[in-house]
Design a protein around this motif. Structure first.
Motif, PDB file in Angstrom:
ATOM      1  N   THR A  33       0.838  -1.196   0.000  1.00 19.17           N
ATOM      2  CA  THR A  33       0.000   0.000   0.000  1.00 19.17           C
ATOM      3  C   THR A  33       0.880   1.256   0.000  1.00 19.17           C
ATOM      4  O   THR A  33       2.069   1.203   0.316  1.00 19.17           O
ATOM      5  N   ARG A  34       0.281   2.377  -0.338  1.00 22.58           N
ATOM      6  CA  ARG A  34       0.997   3.657  -0.322  1.00 22.58           C
ATOM      7  C   ARG A  34       0.978   4.192   1.104  1.00 22.58           C
ATOM      8  O   ARG A  34      -0.007   4.762   1.556  1.00 22.58           O
ATOM      9  N   HIS A  68       9.979   0.170  -0.528  1.00 17.62           N
ATOM     10  CA  HIS A  68       9.719   1.429  -1.231  1.00 17.62           C
ATOM     11  C   HIS A  68       9.503   2.623  -0.310  1.00 17.62           C
ATOM     12  O   HIS A  68       8.851   3.582  -0.686  1.00 17.62           O
ATOM     13  N   SER A  69      10.073   2.534   0.898  1.00 14.86           N
ATOM     14  CA  SER A  69      10.111   3.713   1.764  1.00 14.86           C
ATOM     15  C   SER A  69      11.377   3.622   2.602  1.00 14.86           C
ATOM     16  O   SER A  69      11.776   2.542   3.032  1.00 14.86           O
TER      17      SER A  69
END
Length: 305
Positions: free
Chosen positions: A107-108, A139-140
């Motif tokens: 999820t974002r 991705h973070s």
């Protein structure tokens, strides 16, 4: 948590079950080399590819076989907090000494949600939590100030930094040393290639995937650095950097970096007689015979065959 803490590979049988006998031999191989702890169910363990039953088997097998000789950290890596908490409880039941947790992914995710995630896992879980900074996969990037804030709250026992951001790693190390409210906070580098420089900056240890193949080398490197023998530490690091080139033997036109890297580690362990089968979990692509031969050449050059 200090020293050399290899992320233990997960040997598989030809029919894709956990090869318990090979896993126990791998643990003996690592413990016999003098490592300081073990990390199961991380990236080198193929945690992303393993069903929950396999994950439980791995943790239970390693904890039982180690029998308290060394601390065992278990990856509790999943997309969001409730699934992660399930893994934390399973690790606690198995007897693990701590868990390694990434930021949520798929999820974002907002930074506030990342913060809440670690607080929830620390509050509702039953084990010390080590944050795993792995932006290439989740991705973070974990902000150094957030890591130190969570450490000061008691939500984090340490950090495994595989971000590749040496500046951010340095900020965490210096921040942890400068503060009085983060006693015992462990900073571990996940890079096989810059261990000497990380230790010179003040890191507490290393979690090297290549440590499965050559644990003695990383133990020597750590001990040289701790003794202040930086010339020997650098020489050992350079030898390990040359050995690490085995992860590039896989043809990038037909396989990804995970298939190539993990395939090389398992091929090396198979060539050393530690595990019975070099199979990697689906859908990873296996190395060819010619690529496996190249792995052997890298090992011979490093004095391992």
């Amino acid at each position: 948590m200090t020293g050399v803490v290899p992320p233990v590979c997960t040997p598989l049988t030809p029919d894709n079950e956990v090869d318990v006998a090979s896993l126990e031999r791998l643990v003996d191989h690592l413990v016999g080399a003098g490592v300081d702890g073990l990390f199961v169910l991380g990236s080198s363990s193929e945690a992303a590819y393993l069903p929950d039953g396999h994950r439980r088997t791995v943790v239970e097998t390693v904890v039982r076989h180690v029998a308290g000789q060394l601390p065992v950290l278990a990856g509790a890596i999943d997309m969001a907090s409730l699934r992660v908490l399930d893994h934390v409880r399973a690790a606690a039941r198995a007897g693990a000494d701590g868990v390694v947790v990434t930021a949520p992914f798929y999820t974002r995710t907002h930074p506030a949600e990342i913060t809440r995630h670690f607080r929830l896992v620390a509050d509702r879980g039953e084990l010390p939590v080590f944050a795993y900074d792995l932006p290439v996969s989740v991705h973070s990037k974990l902000d150094p100030d957030l890591v130190l804030e969570l450490a000061a709250e008691g939500a984090l026992a340490g950090l495994k930094d595989s971000s590749g951001d040496e500046g951010a790693l340095r900020r965490v190390i210096l921040g942890a040393r400068a503060r009085t409210d983060v006693p015992g906070f462990a900073v571990l580098t996940g890079s096989e290639l810059t261990v000497d420089s990380a230790l010179a900056m003040g890191a507490d240890g290393v979690v090297p995937g290549l440590g499965n193949v050559d644990p003695h080398g990383y133990v020597r490197l750590f001990r040289y650095a701790r003794a202040g023998d930086w010339e020997r530490a650098r020489a050992e690091q350079e030898r390990l950097c040359a050995l690490f080139r085995m992860v590039s033997v896989g043809d990038p036109l037909r396989m990804g970096a995970s298939s190539a890297g993990l395939g090389a580690f398992k091929a090396a362990l198979h060539l050393r007689g530690v595990i019975d089968c070099p199979l990697t979990a689906a859908p990873q692509v296996p190395l060819s015979a010619a690529e496996t031969e190249q792995v052997g050449k890298h090992m011979a050059a490093a004095g391992l065959l």
